[in-house]
Design a protein around this motif. Sequence first.
Motif, mmCIF file in Angstrom:
data_model
loop_
_atom_site.group_PDB
_atom_site.id
_atom_site.type_symbol
_atom_site.label_atom_id
_atom_site.label_comp_id
_atom_site.label_asym_id
_atom_site.label_seq_id
_atom_site.Cartn_x
_atom_site.Cartn_y
_atom_site.Cartn_z
ATOM 1 N N PHE A 1 -6.550 -129.453 77.360
ATOM 2 C CA PHE A 1 -5.230 -128.955 77.029
ATOM 3 C C PHE A 1 -4.563 -129.907 76.050
ATOM 4 N N CYS A 2 -3.875 -129.356 75.078
ATOM 5 C CA CYS A 2 -3.133 -130.164 74.119
ATOM 6 C C CYS A 2 -1.945 -130.788 74.853
ATOM 7 N N PRO A 3 -1.756 -132.112 74.766
ATOM 8 C CA PRO A 3 -0.624 -132.726 75.450
ATOM 9 C C PRO A 3 0.717 -132.392 74.807
ATOM 10 N N TRP A 4 0.695 -131.777 73.624
ATOM 11 C CA TRP A 4 1.929 -131.473 72.912
ATOM 12 C C TRP A 4 2.413 -130.063 73.180
ATOM 13 N N CYS A 5 1.529 -129.070 73.095
ATOM 14 C CA CYS A 5 1.959 -127.674 73.268
ATOM 15 C C CYS A 5 1.369 -127.030 74.508
ATOM 16 N N GLN A 6 0.588 -127.777 75.291
ATOM 17 C CA GLN A 6 -0.023 -127.327 76.543
ATOM 18 C C GLN A 6 -0.927 -126.106 76.357
ATOM 19 N N THR A 7 -1.501 -125.949 75.181
ATOM 20 C CA THR A 7 -2.430 -124.861 74.908
ATOM 21 C C THR A 7 -3.841 -125.314 75.245
ATOM 22 N N GLU A 8 -4.595 -124.444 75.921
ATOM 23 C CA GLU A 8 -5.972 -124.788 76.242
ATOM 24 C C GLU A 8 -6.805 -124.738 74.970
ATOM 25 N N ILE A 9 -7.618 -125.753 74.775
ATOM 26 C CA ILE A 9 -8.457 -125.840 73.582
ATOM 27 C C ILE A 9 -9.910 -125.763 74.027
ATOM 28 N N VAL A 10 -10.600 -124.747 73.571
ATOM 29 C CA VAL A 10 -12.014 -124.570 73.881
ATOM 30 C C VAL A 10 -12.790 -124.960 72.633
ATOM 31 N N TRP A 11 -13.709 -125.895 72.778
ATOM 32 C CA TRP A 11 -14.464 -126.347 71.622
ATOM 33 C C TRP A 11 -15.943 -126.051 71.800
ATOM 34 N N ASP A 12 -16.597 -125.939 70.691
ATOM 35 C CA ASP A 12 -18.024 -125.640 70.652
ATOM 36 C C ASP A 12 -18.820 -126.914 70.922
ATOM 37 N N PRO A 13 -19.741 -126.921 71.908
ATOM 38 C CA PRO A 13 -20.511 -128.132 72.223
ATOM 39 C C PRO A 13 -21.351 -128.630 71.049
ATOM 40 N N GLU A 14 -21.749 -127.739 70.155
ATOM 41 C CA GLU A 14 -22.546 -128.155 69.002
ATOM 42 C C GLU A 14 -21.715 -128.916 67.978
ATOM 43 N N ILE A 15 -20.479 -128.518 67.802
ATOM 44 C CA ILE A 15 -19.598 -129.155 66.818
ATOM 45 C C ILE A 15 -18.930 -130.381 67.414
ATOM 46 N N GLY A 16 -18.567 -130.317 68.689
ATOM 47 C CA GLY A 16 -17.899 -131.429 69.353
ATOM 48 C C GLY A 16 -16.432 -131.140 69.559
ATOM 49 N N PRO A 17 -15.721 -132.105 70.118
ATOM 50 C CA PRO A 17 -14.300 -131.886 70.414
ATOM 51 C C PRO A 17 -13.446 -131.816 69.158
ATOM 52 N N GLU A 18 -12.347 -131.103 69.280
ATOM 53 C CA GLU A 18 -11.384 -130.990 68.180
ATOM 54 C C GLU A 18 -10.665 -132.325 68.015
ATOM 55 N N GLU A 19 -10.334 -132.672 66.770
ATOM 56 C CA GLU A 19 -9.566 -133.893 66.524
ATOM 57 C C GLU A 19 -8.081 -133.599 66.474
ATOM 58 N N GLU A 20 -7.732 -132.337 66.171
ATOM 59 C CA GLU A 20 -6.336 -131.935 66.188
ATOM 60 C C GLU A 20 -6.230 -130.554 66.797
ATOM 61 N N CYS A 21 -5.077 -130.276 67.394
ATOM 62 C CA CYS A 21 -4.853 -128.995 68.061
ATOM 63 C C CYS A 21 -4.817 -127.878 67.013
ATOM 64 N N PRO A 22 -5.593 -126.805 67.199
ATOM 65 C CA PRO A 22 -5.571 -125.714 66.223
ATOM 66 C C PRO A 22 -4.293 -124.883 66.292
ATOM 67 N N HIS A 23 -3.448 -125.118 67.302
ATOM 68 C CA HIS A 23 -2.219 -124.342 67.453
ATOM 69 C C HIS A 23 -0.999 -125.070 66.901
ATOM 70 N N CYS A 24 -0.828 -126.363 67.264
ATOM 71 C CA CYS A 24 0.355 -127.108 66.808
ATOM 72 C C CYS A 24 0.005 -128.200 65.798
ATOM 73 N N PHE A 25 -1.299 -128.422 65.548
ATOM 74 C CA PHE A 25 -1.805 -129.358 64.548
ATOM 75 C C PHE A 25 -1.460 -130.819 64.835
ATOM 76 N N ASN A 26 -1.176 -131.160 66.080
ATOM 77 C CA ASN A 26 -0.971 -132.554 66.464
ATOM 78 C C ASN A 26 -2.310 -133.184 66.803
ATOM 79 N N GLU A 27 -2.371 -134.519 66.695
ATOM 80 C CA GLU A 27 -3.607 -135.237 66.999
ATOM 81 C C GLU A 27 -3.918 -135.152 68.483
ATOM 82 N N LEU A 28 -5.203 -135.045 68.814
ATOM 83 C CA LEU A 28 -5.626 -134.955 70.207
ATOM 84 C C LEU A 28 -6.245 -136.245 70.715
ATOM 85 N N SER A 29 -6.289 -137.278 69.892
ATOM 86 C CA SER A 29 -6.865 -138.541 70.339
ATOM 87 C C SER A 29 -5.895 -139.234 71.287
ATOM 88 N N ASP A 30 -6.291 -140.381 71.830
ATOM 89 C CA ASP A 30 -5.427 -141.116 72.741
ATOM 90 C C ASP A 30 -4.276 -141.804 72.014
#
Length: 171
Positions: A8-37
């Motif tokens: 879940f994005c800590p900014w907009c609380q949207t669930e983010i489903v990512w493709d295991p082949e590509i890997g985790p998202e670096e930014e939220c596709p909904h609010c475009f905030n960074e998803l790193s720590d």
Amino acid sequence: MEENENTFCPWCQTEIVWDPEIGPEEECPHCFNELSDYRSLKIAVSDGDNEVEDEEPASDVGKQLSNDDLWDDEPESEDAYREMVNQCMDTQLEAPDCAACRELMLFAGTQNVKNKHFTPVVPQALGVPFLSGPFEYHVYVCPSCFRVEHLLSEQDRKTMIDRLTLKKEQK
């Protein structure tokens, strides 16, 4: 950030489903905030005998409130809020998406703009203003992030289109 298949994005609380082949998202596709720590705080909260770690986004500008912050540990208040938002949404003819979080927006009312409060621009190509007062616009509020947006009323949209179309036909 943990590499879960769903997060879940800590900014907009949207669930983010990512493709295991590509890997985790670096930014939220909904609010475009960074998803790193980066910009995240880990807070240990004691709940009886259990200790729970909570992760809250931190910002240089100020703390962004989550829905949990607004309800003071009363989930029924949030449920009642969401239920009323949905009931209000059902009565609307138009519900634009919020530019910030993509949530549907609530219609709050209509604002009238008079000639004395509005100075129209006269584009050189047109020679006359394509929008002149008085006109109306609708005010929308996002029930999630509380962003306010304005949208020209239906009648004034038609007037604007007619003004731009008539000028082109006269050439």
